[in-house]
Design a protein around this motif. Structure first.
Motif, PDB file in Angstrom:
ATOM      1  N   ARG A  22       0.837  -1.099  -0.011  1.00  0.00           N
ATOM      2  CA  ARG A  22       0.125   0.104  -0.174  1.00  0.00           C
ATOM      3  C   ARG A  22       1.067   1.176   0.041  1.00  0.00           C
ATOM      4  O   ARG A  22       1.851   1.235   0.478  1.00  0.00           O
ATOM      5  CB  ARG A  22      -0.655  -0.115   1.243  1.00  0.00           C
ATOM      6  N   ARG A  23       0.203   2.352  -0.518  1.00  0.00           N
ATOM      7  CA  ARG A  23       1.140   3.664  -0.316  1.00  0.00           C
ATOM      8  C   ARG A  23       0.117   4.782  -0.059  1.00  0.00           C
ATOM      9  O   ARG A  23      -1.143   4.619  -0.394  1.00  0.00           O
ATOM     10  CB  ARG A  23       1.486   4.177  -1.852  1.00  0.00           C
ATOM     11  N   ALA A  24       0.691   5.407   0.831  1.00  0.00           N
ATOM     12  CA  ALA A  24      -0.026   6.729   1.358  1.00  0.00           C
ATOM     13  C   ALA A  24       0.094   7.835   0.581  1.00  0.00           C
ATOM     14  O   ALA A  24       1.382   8.360   0.322  1.00  0.00           O
ATOM     15  CB  ALA A  24       0.254   6.970   2.809  1.00  0.00           C
ATOM     16  N   ASP A  25      -1.027   8.545   0.273  1.00  0.00           N
ATOM     17  CA  ASP A  25      -0.876   9.723  -0.830  1.00  0.00           C
ATOM     18  C   ASP A  25      -0.112  10.814   0.034  1.00  0.00           C
ATOM     19  O   ASP A  25       0.687  11.145  -0.551  1.00  0.00           O
ATOM     20  CB  ASP A  25      -2.154  10.189  -0.924  1.00  0.00           C
ATOM     21  N   ILE A  26      -0.524  11.077   1.088  1.00  0.00           N
ATOM     22  CA  ILE A  26       0.225  12.189   2.077  1.00  0.00           C
ATOM     23  C   ILE A  26       0.155  11.874   3.331  1.00  0.00           C
ATOM     24  O   ILE A  26      -0.924  11.442   3.763  1.00  0.00           O
ATOM     25  CB  ILE A  26      -0.417  13.618   1.807  1.00  0.00           C
ATOM     26  N   LEU A  27       1.599  11.922   4.173  1.00  0.00           N
ATOM     27  CA  LEU A  27       1.502  11.745   5.446  1.00  0.00           C
ATOM     28  C   LEU A  27       2.341  12.645   6.071  1.00  0.00           C
ATOM     29  O   LEU A  27       3.628  12.721   5.498  1.00  0.00           O
ATOM     30  CB  LEU A  27       2.177  10.228   5.673  1.00  0.00           C
ATOM     31  N   CYS A  28       2.029  13.271   7.121  1.00  0.00           N
ATOM     32  CA  CYS A  28       2.658  14.433   7.766  1.00  0.00           C
ATOM     33  C   CYS A  28       3.271  13.826   9.228  1.00  0.00           C
ATOM     34  O   CYS A  28       2.401  13.180   9.934  1.00  0.00           O
ATOM     35  CB  CYS A  28       1.933  15.644   8.088  1.00  0.00           C
TER      36      CYS A  28
END
Length: 81
Positions: A22-28
């Motif tokens: 899986r890939r996260a679109d945006i993670l802060c």
């Protein structure tokens, strides 16, 4: 802030990476590299399937806040409620 980062590449999961692709679109992250805010971006209308996808990602990521967005909509969710 990371963009399109695989869960296996996430700094806070390096010691025990999940066995998923899986890939996260945006993670802060905060300064301690703890995940704070996970954002899933969609090109289509936001629906329950997209919400389940986001919460499924956050099962591994463990961000405090999550959001689902597209060009016209924004849904903020409490992943622990």
């Amino acid at each position: 802030i990371t963009v399109e980062l695989s869960l296996k590449e996430m700094p806070h999961l390096k010691l025990t990476p999940p066995n998923v692709t899986r890939r996260a679109d945006i993670l802060c992250y905060n300064q301690k590299m703890e995940p704070i805010f996970l954002i899933e971006c969609k090109a289509t209308k936001l629906n329950d399937q997209a919400k389940r996808q986001l919460l499924g990602y956050n099962h591994y990521v463990k961000a405090l806040f999550v959001a689902l967005v597209n060009e016209k909509e924004l849904i903020l969710m409490n992943p622990y409620n």
